[in-house]
Design a protein around this motif. Structure first.
Motif, PDB file in Angstrom:
ATOM      1  N   LYS A   1       0.838  -1.198   0.000  1.00 13.23           N
ATOM      2  CA  LYS A   1       0.000   0.000   0.000  1.00 13.23           C
ATOM      3  C   LYS A   1       0.878   1.255   0.000  1.00 13.23           C
ATOM      4  CE  LYS A   1      -3.976   2.030   2.348  1.00 13.23           C
ATOM      5  NZ  LYS A   1      -4.951   1.871   3.459  1.00 13.23           N
ATOM      6  N   GLU A   2       1.959   1.205   0.779  1.00 13.60           N
ATOM      7  CA  GLU A   2       2.892   2.315   0.809  1.00 13.60           C
ATOM      8  C   GLU A   2       3.580   2.488  -0.547  1.00 13.60           C
ATOM      9  OE1 GLU A   2       5.034   5.530   1.882  1.00 13.60           O
ATOM     10  OE2 GLU A   2       3.352   4.615   2.958  1.00 13.60           O
TER      11      GLU A   2
ATOM     12  N   LEU B   1       2.291   1.694  -3.434  1.00 16.34           N
ATOM     13  CA  LEU B   1       1.299   2.268  -4.354  1.00 16.34           C
ATOM     14  C   LEU B   1       1.235   3.790  -4.202  1.00 16.34           C
ATOM     15  CD1 LEU B   1      -0.987   1.973  -6.425  1.00 16.34           C
ATOM     16  CD2 LEU B   1      -2.563   1.643  -4.496  1.00 16.34           C
ATOM     17  N   ASN B   2       1.261   4.261  -2.980  1.00 13.29           N
ATOM     18  CA  ASN B   2       1.223   5.711  -2.745  1.00 13.29           C
ATOM     19  C   ASN B   2       2.462   6.392  -3.332  1.00 13.29           C
ATOM     20  OD1 ASN B   2      -1.234   5.615  -1.368  1.00 13.29           O
ATOM     21  ND2 ASN B   2      -0.252   5.225   0.602  1.00 13.29           N
ATOM     22  N   GLN B   3       3.606   5.739  -3.190  1.00 14.51           N
ATOM     23  CA  GLN B   3       4.842   6.306  -3.744  1.00 14.51           C
ATOM     24  C   GLN B   3       4.797   6.326  -5.273  1.00 14.51           C
ATOM     25  OE1 GLN B   3       8.194   4.223  -2.073  1.00 14.51           O
ATOM     26  NE2 GLN B   3       7.645   4.756   0.035  1.00 14.51           N
TER      27      GLN B   3
ATOM     28  N   LYS C   1       2.084   6.527  -7.094  1.00 13.76           N
ATOM     29  CA  LYS C   1       1.142   7.591  -7.474  1.00 13.76           C
ATOM     30  C   LYS C   1       1.835   8.957  -7.432  1.00 13.76           C
ATOM     31  CE  LYS C   1      -3.125   5.315  -5.912  1.00 13.76           C
ATOM     32  NZ  LYS C   1      -4.201   5.333  -4.889  1.00 13.76           N
ATOM     33  N   ASN C   2       2.597   9.188  -6.378  1.00 15.00           N
ATOM     34  CA  ASN C   2       3.307  10.461  -6.259  1.00 15.00           C
ATOM     35  C   ASN C   2       4.346  10.622  -7.362  1.00 15.00           C
ATOM     36  OD1 ASN C   2       1.867  11.229  -3.970  1.00 15.00           O
ATOM     37  ND2 ASN C   2       3.317  10.242  -2.568  1.00 15.00           N
TER      38      ASN C   2
ATOM     39  N   GLN D   1      -4.254  15.249  -8.100  1.00 15.38           N
ATOM     40  CA  GLN D   1      -4.207  14.064  -7.249  1.00 15.38           C
ATOM     41  C   GLN D   1      -5.453  13.209  -7.445  1.00 15.38           C
ATOM     42  OE1 GLN D   1      -1.522  13.238  -5.297  1.00 15.38           O
ATOM     43  NE2 GLN D   1      -2.568  11.277  -5.004  1.00 15.38           N
TER      44      GLN D   1
ATOM     45  N   GLU E   1      -5.604   9.331  -8.696  1.00 16.23           N
ATOM     46  CA  GLU E   1      -6.278   8.296  -7.905  1.00 16.23           C
ATOM     47  C   GLU E   1      -7.201   7.460  -8.781  1.00 16.23           C
ATOM     48  OE1 GLU E   1      -5.881   7.375  -4.824  1.00 16.23           O
ATOM     49  OE2 GLU E   1      -4.475   8.930  -4.206  1.00 16.23           O
TER      50      GLU E   1
ATOM     51  N   ASN F   1      -7.605  -0.358  -7.568  1.00 13.47           N
ATOM     52  CA  ASN F   1      -7.311  -0.704  -6.173  1.00 13.47           C
ATOM     53  C   ASN F   1      -7.015  -2.190  -5.978  1.00 13.47           C
ATOM     54  OD1 ASN F   1      -7.570   1.910  -5.096  1.00 13.47           O
ATOM     55  ND2 ASN F   1      -9.809   1.721  -5.108  1.00 13.47           N
TER      56      ASN F   1
END
Length: 326
Positions: free
Chosen positions: A133-134, A136-138, A140-141, A154, A158, A163
């Motif tokens: 999950k972490e 995935l956030n990285q 995306k950024n 953002q 998303e 997901n």
């Protein structure tokens, strides 16, 4: 009065109890693992579900978590999965109708996909949790700030990412196959114990144990002088009996040919001591150390665990088996 047949039937009951206990244990174990892994233990036996569009993802979630994903394009997310300092797998962006489906694949497969040498992967569907999950956030950024250089908001980023994650690296299929083999093996042992127990209770004289020990059992029909008895061991004038939960071993005292002390140690400290009694037919028994075994053995009995005694005992067993084979 020692009723050896009553004792033997007791072992039949114990075998049935043990068999039922094993079956209950594997059933509970299976239910817990299968629930924990969201039914994947059963899904491994189903045909892989094919994903070629976004709609197929929801269909496959209902049918089978193990999937085959077909795609036209794939992109490098620049992020990898590490354990310590070692890179184990890479996160690859699979283009599915313009949306990003993130797959965690081993490095060699990632190279094939990114070099357009392979346009499918097999794995299982899962959600993004913990380190994934972490990651995935990285990712995306990275897409928002570097790849698209702020072109998308953002919220738009998303929407771009699905997901659902595809796990190809460290696929659990092999582990589940091994678990099934273990469960079926333990289940087979449980069923075998139940069948043996029923046979002992219903037809004890038809069992191999009775037929092998028939002469000894007949000897117990008369008056028996019990020299020593506890829950595990019974010693009479002529026989020594090891009484375990599901087994009875009966051997003649005169057949004892080697005895030695065994020490069980933990962290260098002796936690248990016992006698190992070896017979000329190759059978051995474990007796409590508190038994004074000397009155029951011959003066010619080998004593102590030495190389000479090991060699001599092997010779005795070989000669005994050779005579009985003739």
């Amino acid at each position: 009065m020692l009723n050896i047949m009553k004792l033997y039937r007791q072992k039949g009951s114990h075998r049935i109890i043990l068999g039922i206990f094993l079956l209950i244990c594997i059933f509970i174990f299976f239910m817990v693992i299968n629930k924990e892994e969201k039914g994947r233990m059963i899904d491994i036996f189903k045909k892989e579900c094919v994903i070629e569009s976004i709609d197929d993802i929801d269909i496959c979630k209902a049918k089978n978590q193990y999937v085959k994903v077909r795609f036209d394009d794939a992109y490098n997310t620049t992020y990898a999965y590490f354990e310590g300092d070692k890179e184990l797998a890479e996160y690859v962006d699979l283009d599915l109708e313009g949306y990003s489906l993130i797959a965690l694949v081993n490095k060699s497969l990632a190279d094939k996909i990114l070099n357009q040498e392979q346009f499918y992967i097999t794995g299982y569907l899962t959600e993004f949790v913990d380190v994934h999950k972490e990651a995935l956030n990285q990712i995306k950024n990275y897409y928002k700030d570097e790849l698209f250089e702020g072109e998308y908001s953002q919220e738009e980023i998303e929407i771009l990412f699905l997901n659902t994650q595809i796990m190809e690296y460290d696929s659990s299929k092999i582990m589940y196959y091994i678990l099934w083999i273990v469960l079926l093996g333990v289940g087979g042992i449980g069923i075998y114990q139940i069948i043996c127990g029923i046979r002992i209770l219903t037809s004890p004289k038809m069992t191999k144990w009775y037929q092998k020990q028939e002469d000894a059992i007949e000897a117990f029909n008369g008056a028996i002088d019990i020299k020593y008895q506890n829950k595990r061991v019974i010693i009479t004038d002529f026989y020594i009996i090891e009484n375990s939960f599901i087994h009875i071993k009966m051997e003649k005292l005169e057949d004892i040919c080697w005895i030695y002390e065994k020490k069980t140690k933990q962290y260098g400290v002796t936690v248990n001591r016992s006698w190992i009694i070896c017979f000329k037919n190759g059978v051995s028994m474990i007796l409590p150390i508190k038994i004074d075994i000397d009155p029951y053995i011959s003066k010619n009995t080998l004593k102590g665990y030495t190389k000479e005694n090991i060699d001599m005992y092997r010779k005795i067993v070989k000669e005994f088996k050779g005579k009985n084979a003739q």
